[in-house]
Design an enzyme around this catalytic site. Structure first.
Site, mmCIF file in Angstrom:
data_model
loop_
_atom_site.group_PDB
_atom_site.id
_atom_site.type_symbol
_atom_site.label_atom_id
_atom_site.label_comp_id
_atom_site.label_asym_id
_atom_site.label_seq_id
_atom_site.Cartn_x
_atom_site.Cartn_y
_atom_site.Cartn_z
ATOM 1 N N TYR A 165 41.460 7.883 13.687
ATOM 2 C CA TYR A 165 41.906 7.893 15.088
ATOM 3 C C TYR A 165 43.377 8.292 15.153
ATOM 4 C CZ TYR A 165 37.520 5.430 16.217
ATOM 5 O OH TYR A 165 36.194 5.079 16.355
ATOM 6 N N SER A 177 30.750 4.253 22.832
ATOM 7 C CA SER A 177 30.568 5.141 24.003
ATOM 8 C C SER A 177 29.502 4.629 24.968
ATOM 9 C CB SER A 177 30.270 6.585 23.580
ATOM 10 O OG SER A 177 31.434 7.204 23.093
ATOM 11 N N TRP A 198 39.777 4.780 20.224
ATOM 12 C CA TRP A 198 39.514 6.214 19.958
ATOM 13 C C TRP A 198 40.034 7.084 21.099
ATOM 14 C CZ3 TRP A 198 34.936 9.388 21.689
ATOM 15 C CH2 TRP A 198 34.897 10.634 21.040
ATOM 16 N N GLN A 230 27.569 0.679 13.448
ATOM 17 C CA GLN A 230 28.234 1.073 14.704
ATOM 18 C C GLN A 230 27.660 2.403 15.185
ATOM 19 O OE1 GLN A 230 32.711 2.149 16.100
ATOM 20 N NE2 GLN A 230 32.445 0.100 15.302
HETATM 21 P P1 NDP Z 1 33.202 4.941 26.743
HETATM 22 O O1 NDP Z 1 31.980 5.753 26.678
HETATM 23 O O2 NDP Z 1 33.154 3.685 27.522
HETATM 24 O O3 NDP Z 1 34.357 5.890 27.297
HETATM 25 C C1 NDP Z 1 35.616 5.352 27.580
HETATM 26 C C2 NDP Z 1 36.344 6.319 28.511
HETATM 27 O O4 NDP Z 1 35.673 6.424 29.763
HETATM 28 C C3 NDP Z 1 37.740 5.813 28.853
HETATM 29 O O5 NDP Z 1 38.683 6.121 27.856
HETATM 30 C C4 NDP Z 1 37.979 6.509 30.172
HETATM 31 O O6 NDP Z 1 38.250 7.879 29.918
HETATM 32 C C5 NDP Z 1 36.610 6.402 30.827
HETATM 33 N N1 NDP Z 1 36.410 5.131 31.563
HETATM 34 C C6 NDP Z 1 36.227 3.885 31.035
HETATM 35 N N2 NDP Z 1 36.030 2.984 32.009
HETATM 36 C C7 NDP Z 1 36.068 3.652 33.171
HETATM 37 C C8 NDP Z 1 35.930 3.260 34.536
HETATM 38 N N3 NDP Z 1 35.681 2.001 34.861
HETATM 39 N N4 NDP Z 1 36.041 4.224 35.484
HETATM 40 C C9 NDP Z 1 36.262 5.517 35.159
HETATM 41 N N5 NDP Z 1 36.420 5.942 33.887
HETATM 42 C C10 NDP Z 1 36.312 5.019 32.900
HETATM 43 O O7 NDP Z 1 33.686 4.492 25.296
HETATM 44 P P2 NDP Z 1 34.409 5.321 24.114
HETATM 45 O O8 NDP Z 1 33.781 6.647 23.932
HETATM 46 O O9 NDP Z 1 35.871 5.245 24.321
HETATM 47 O O10 NDP Z 1 34.011 4.414 22.880
HETATM 48 C C11 NDP Z 1 34.471 3.064 22.804
HETATM 49 C C12 NDP Z 1 34.978 2.780 21.419
HETATM 50 O O11 NDP Z 1 33.917 2.942 20.487
HETATM 51 C C13 NDP Z 1 36.091 3.700 20.876
HETATM 52 O O12 NDP Z 1 37.362 3.364 21.334
HETATM 53 C C14 NDP Z 1 35.948 3.473 19.394
HETATM 54 O O13 NDP Z 1 36.554 2.253 19.030
HETATM 55 C C15 NDP Z 1 34.436 3.374 19.235
HETATM 56 N N6 NDP Z 1 33.846 4.668 18.843
HETATM 57 C C16 NDP Z 1 33.256 4.748 17.594
HETATM 58 C C17 NDP Z 1 32.703 5.907 17.149
HETATM 59 C C18 NDP Z 1 32.067 5.948 15.800
HETATM 60 O O14 NDP Z 1 31.709 7.042 15.320
HETATM 61 N N7 NDP Z 1 31.920 4.829 15.122
HETATM 62 C C19 NDP Z 1 32.708 7.146 17.977
HETATM 63 C C20 NDP Z 1 33.316 6.957 19.272
HETATM 64 C C21 NDP Z 1 33.838 5.750 19.684
HETATM 65 P P3 NDP Z 1 39.244 8.789 30.786
HETATM 66 O O15 NDP Z 1 40.524 8.826 30.071
HETATM 67 O O16 NDP Z 1 38.554 10.105 30.826
HETATM 68 O O17 NDP Z 1 39.392 8.181 32.156
#
Ligand code: NDP
Length: 326
Positions: A54, A210, A21, A180
């Site tokens: 996405y 997230s 995402w 999810q």
């Molecule tokens: P997170 O809350 O873990 O956020 C990920 C983001 O945090 C990264 O893209 C990056 O962003 C930052 N990050 C991650 N690791 C680190 C670190 N070690 N140090 C510093 N910054 C970090 O998860 P997501 O919100 O991305 O959600 C994960 C997955 O869940 C998605 O990819 C998707 O597949 C799913 N999802 C499903 C939803 C649903 O409605 N079903 C809704 C949302 C997500 P940055 O670029 O800012 O550094």
């Protein structure tokens, strides 16, 4: 990496998985997407999460090309898609959970991902305007056709999940196996309270999203919003306003003190905290940089959290939901 059964189903998911995402086909280049998938796979991740919405389908196209190029053994990984929001087109039947859109969305995802079947297929949100029976029967039909293996929901209420199961039971259909929901230190109610009965009754599995609250549970927002971070993106202004509050930043700072004392980083502490919930089947990671993914996967090498640390985390969060009466 350890593997957990997805609820009461027979399929096993890696405790950390990887999603696309905001990143794939949007925030990051395809070369970085490929490196991220390779790192995840090499470290034991077996579930890669995606959705029709996405990057309006582009995320699935990018992931499909990478899967084709890397040519991993198809039996060694799970791939998902989600239906409801559409791929950007908004005419009637191009979104939602009608039989027409579910079947067309499934076919489109298979084409974009270049696979013969989806391992997991989620209803991305409930569709209050479509009869539940139509959705359940359509998912069952796709399973019988071999186009999907397991179906589930995302952000449905416990009542809606139960209704789907009752219909499935009544007509001898296959009900939803997994949900999810969002789950992280700031967002606990659904996993810890609302679904609590469903783990033992219908055997609900969970693929949580997230876990870092979109990056808030890292140190990156402590002083200012970095230029390259997710929350600077215009399309995410709604998320920024909702999540980047002084209260949360202060809590993250206090949690970081605890993390440092036990040789964790803050994101590792936040991920370990999610993993320690036995009702979480897999924690879906997101990353825009390889260093982030490596750091997050390194969580699995850390010592378990002690009871004392868990209690200190609770006293900072001060948001433990009241457990249900049953
Ligand atoms: P997170 O809350 O873990 O956020 C990920 C983001 O945090 C990264 O893209 C990056 O962003 C930052 N990050 C991650 N690791 C680190 C670190 N070690 N140090 C510093 N910054 C970090 O998860 P997501 O919100 O991305 O959600 C994960 C997955 O869940 C998605 O990819 C998707 O597949 C799913 N999802 C499903 C939803 C649903 O409605 N079903 C809704 C949302 C997500 P940055 O670029 O800012 O550094």
């Amino acid at each position: 990496m350890e593997y957990r059964y997805l609820g009461k189903s027979g399929v096993q998911v890696s405790e950390l998985s990887f999603g696309s995402w905001i990143t794939f086909g949007n925030q990051i280049g395809d070369d970085i997407s490929e490196r991220l998938m390779q790192i995840a796979y090499d470290r034991g991740v077996n579930f890669f999460d995606n959705a029709e919405i996405y990057a309006n389908g582009q995320s699935e196209i990018v992931m499909g090309k990478i899967l084709k190029k890397l040519n991993w053994d198809r039996t060694s990984y799970l791939i998902s898609s989600k239906v409801y929001f559409g791929d950007g087109r908004k005419k009637p039947n191009q979104t939602g959970l009608s039989r027409k859109h579910i079947v067309e969305a499934c076919h489109a995802a298979l084409t974009r991902l270049q696979v013969d079947y989806l391992d997991l297929f989620f209803c991305h949100r409930p569709d209050k305007k479509v009869p539940m029976h139509e959705t359940v029967r359509t998912m069952n039909h796709l399973i019988q056709q071999g186009k999907i293996l397991y179906w589930g929901t995302s952000e449905w209420s416990a009542l809606e999940v139960m209704e789907a199961h009752m219909i499935a039971e009544k007509y001898g259909l296959i009900g939803p196996v997994m949900e999810q929901p969002q789950y992280n230190m700031f967002h606990r109610e659904k996993i810890e309270v609302e679904y609590s009965k469903l783990y033992s009754t219908v055997g609900l599995g969970t693929t949580i999203w997230s876990p870092l609250a979109s990056g808030l549970l890292t140190t990156k927002y402590f002083d200012k919003v970095p230029d390259d971070a997710r929350l600077t993106r215009e399309e995410l202004d709604w998320l920024k306003d909702r999540s980047l509050t002084p209260d949360r930043i202060n809590m993250a700072k206090e949690l970081n003190v605890i993390a440092q004392e036990i040789d964790y980083s803050l994101p590792q502490l936040a991920l370990r905290w999610c993993l320690d919930n036995p009702n979480v089947s897999t924690v879906i990671l997101g990353a825009s940089k390889t260093s982030q993914l490596e750091e997050n996967l390194d969580t699995l090498d850390k010592e378990p959290l002690t009871q004392d640390v868990i209690e200190r985390i609770e006293s900072v969060l001060n948001n433990k939901p009241i457990p249900p009466a049953w």
